[in-house]
Write an enzyme that holds these catalytic residues in place. Sequence first.
Site, PDB file in Angstrom:
ATOM      1  N   GLU A 169     -10.024   0.908  -6.379  1.00 55.02           N
ATOM      2  CA  GLU A 169     -11.030   1.319  -5.308  1.00 55.02           C
ATOM      3  C   GLU A 169     -10.790   2.935  -4.860  1.00 55.02           C
ATOM      4  OE1 GLU A 169     -11.773  -2.903  -3.138  1.00 55.02           O
ATOM      5  OE2 GLU A 169     -10.600  -1.377  -2.051  1.00 55.02           O
TER       6      GLU A 169
ATOM      7  N   HIS B 138     -15.449  -3.966   7.882  1.00 55.48           N
ATOM      8  CA  HIS B 138     -14.860  -3.674   6.790  1.00 55.48           C
ATOM      9  C   HIS B 138     -14.643  -4.640   5.507  1.00 55.48           C
ATOM     10  CE1 HIS B 138     -13.094  -0.227   8.867  1.00 55.48           C
ATOM     11  NE2 HIS B 138     -12.671  -1.099   9.957  1.00 55.48           N
TER      12      HIS B 138
ATOM     13  N   LYS C  33       0.793  -1.241  -0.060  1.00 50.19           N
ATOM     14  CA  LYS C  33       0.120  -0.119   0.085  1.00 50.19           C
ATOM     15  C   LYS C  33       0.855   1.118   0.022  1.00 50.19           C
ATOM     16  CE  LYS C  33      -4.056  -2.321   1.389  1.00 50.19           C
ATOM     17  NZ  LYS C  33      -5.379  -2.306   2.039  1.00 50.19           N
TER      18      LYS C  33
ATOM     19  N   GLY D 156      -9.405  -7.101   2.266  1.00 54.55           N
ATOM     20  CA  GLY D 156     -10.200  -7.869   2.910  1.00 54.55           C
ATOM     21  C   GLY D 156     -10.646  -7.601   4.329  1.00 54.55           C
ATOM     22  N   GLY D 157     -10.208  -6.349   4.720  1.00 53.54           N
ATOM     23  CA  GLY D 157     -10.788  -6.073   6.204  1.00 53.54           C
ATOM     24  C   GLY D 157      -9.968  -6.662   7.370  1.00 53.54           C
TER      25      GLY D 157
ATOM     26  N   ARG E 187      -6.712  -8.487  -9.527  1.00 54.90           N
ATOM     27  CA  ARG E 187      -7.497  -9.662  -9.522  1.00 54.90           C
ATOM     28  C   ARG E 187      -9.044  -9.616  -9.958  1.00 54.90           C
ATOM     29  NH1 ARG E 187     -10.568  -9.291  -4.979  1.00 54.90           N
ATOM     30  NH2 ARG E 187      -9.389  -8.219  -3.203  1.00 54.90           N
TER      31      ARG E 187
END
Lengths: 154, 522
Positions: free
Chosen positions: B290, B250, B126, B179-180, B307
């Site tokens: 996103e 999330h 990130k 995925g939170g 993906r």
Amino acid sequence: MENEVRTPDGEIRQISLTPSEGGLYYEQMSFEPAGGDSLWFTDVYGGRREVRLAKVGDTWWIHLDGHAWKVDIIEAGSDGDAGNDSSLSAPMPGTILEVLVREGEQVSAGQALLVMEAMKMEHRITAPNDGVVAAIHFAQGERCDQGAALVTIE
Amino acid sequence: MPEWMKGATQPFEKVLIANRGEIACRIIRACRELGLGSVAVFASNDANSLFVEMADESVHLPGEDIASTYLDGKAIILAAKTTGAGAIHPGFGFLSERATFAEEVVSAGLVWIGPSPHAITSMGDKMTSRIMMREAGVPVIPGEELDLEPENPASESILSTAAESVGYPLLLKATAGGGGKGMRAVYEAADLLSAWQGASREALSAFGDGRVYVERLLSGSRHVEIQVLADQAGKTLHLGERECSIQRRHQKVLEESPSPAVNPALRTRMGEAAVSAAKAVDYVGAGTVEFLLCEDDEFFFLEMNTRIQVEHPITEMVTGIDLVQQQLRIAAGLDIPFGQGDVDLKGHAIEVRLYAEDPANNFLPAIGPLAVFSPPKGVEFRLDTGVREGDEVTPDYDPMLAKLIVHADDRDIAIRKMGVAIREFVVLGCQTNLSFLADLLTQHSFRDGHTPTNFIEEHWPEGWDTNSIGADVESQLVCLAALAVAAESFGLAHRSGSGELDEEANRGDFHNPFLRIGRRFP
């Protein structure tokens, strides 16, 4: 036909059905087998519909008007309050990551008692009511099965 | 070789799916529709799963845990070699965003159905991706990129200094996350340290990397993502947005396309930003950029998922483009057969995720047998499922069982259609979130399209409970009680689905998790 059941509100109810031709009656409702896993259910207003049910263990799963509900059958002679003791049980099999309280500690409702990991996520186990931690049954890093008593609060 | 594959630079005839559950089923179906063979790989506890049954061939991965099965890249590549599969589709999760696996697939002489290892690595970290996006002119959220090691005592003070400069409320996010997992919202300084420890620990166990960074929590904002599609020749298109703001823990619960908050002009701006993001890493295949969209139409890059995405069906419904088929074509070296001007969003699509969980108990995952699993009939909808009646939901994998998708002329009709479909969907034996979803669809603010990312917390601050569907209505409870007693009296079939659930027949079978844990469900 007399049975004790626990409804989704946690209350225990006694239901006594009256047999009649091909069906069973309760107050102004009637029930008939609809084949397979279904019942014909006629409600107090005369509305008739097919209801699907499935029994898993002592629990009847009932799909009524768009929602799935659970009703527990309480076997004669069993302790109807078995599910409401003061031990907090593990909701899932998992691993205890952290124990946040000590035995003898005063805790308040909603307070986090321990952190466990299940299905790759962390879950906080919180106190359901105010009380004193009487026993902690698992240590950090230990695995627990579903339903295992984790903490006893008195 | 299928006709459409002629002229492909990297042709293949059989695809190995390195995944399980509903996405494996989805990919197998796409292969079948394109005339390609399919190979499933499966762990022992998936031997009877739907995707194994659907695949043309299957290879057993004998390991005991995820690391030695679905995450064992070498065993999976060997399975592809043994069965003569020419390509590997990773689905989502598992190995889908591991650049080293993508490299190994390619060096084994197989076709990797996904972007280059370079694109995966750049977007997977990130901090790196934030820096790259800033350079590419894509707006990023105000925040601090920190390299915090949990063991380092200095981390604590670095963290609190960064938190003060970013400001509260803030979000701690795992650098390697998704995925939170490894994510915590922090509203005040007092909670910072424990939130960091939790996030870091979760990230370490989920990704093998405990690093966390801090960014501003923009409340009232939406999670809107753009689907991109790029071929090997460099043609990069966007396929409009998906509104994914409604989340719990999330993780997304309901997604729709188009977003009620995005007009054509904003769609173009976000689409162009997404295309820039993809081009910055020479992206190939299907990917998702996103964004956090604020009330003033300002938007910020969150991350790029390199993906296929769980919620890809809603884009397929409104664009009429089959994304998985496009992934397969692009991987074979074929060009995208349409241009940006041909992409048009028609009508409105909604997807809900069917989770095995208890919405009345903080969405805690649930397990149990799917004694009845009966999807709605008579309503136009799409069900992407990985399970069928008789299966058992175990704690071994993600609790998402299926996705229900509807498509209609407009949003209002789509919501009504979904409401009917959910109430007709009968799942008995394992707790699911269906009643919560039904209740969610009736909320006025949802109907009005006001769906910030904190929608669930805002609407149910004390948690959702079954009183909202009538658990406190005496007449309803009496009906339920009488129904249970009537069913008991008639000796209604004890539906156990698969024979394995028959307690008498399998008593003492240690490998049956359902027996092992005892018949008590949360």
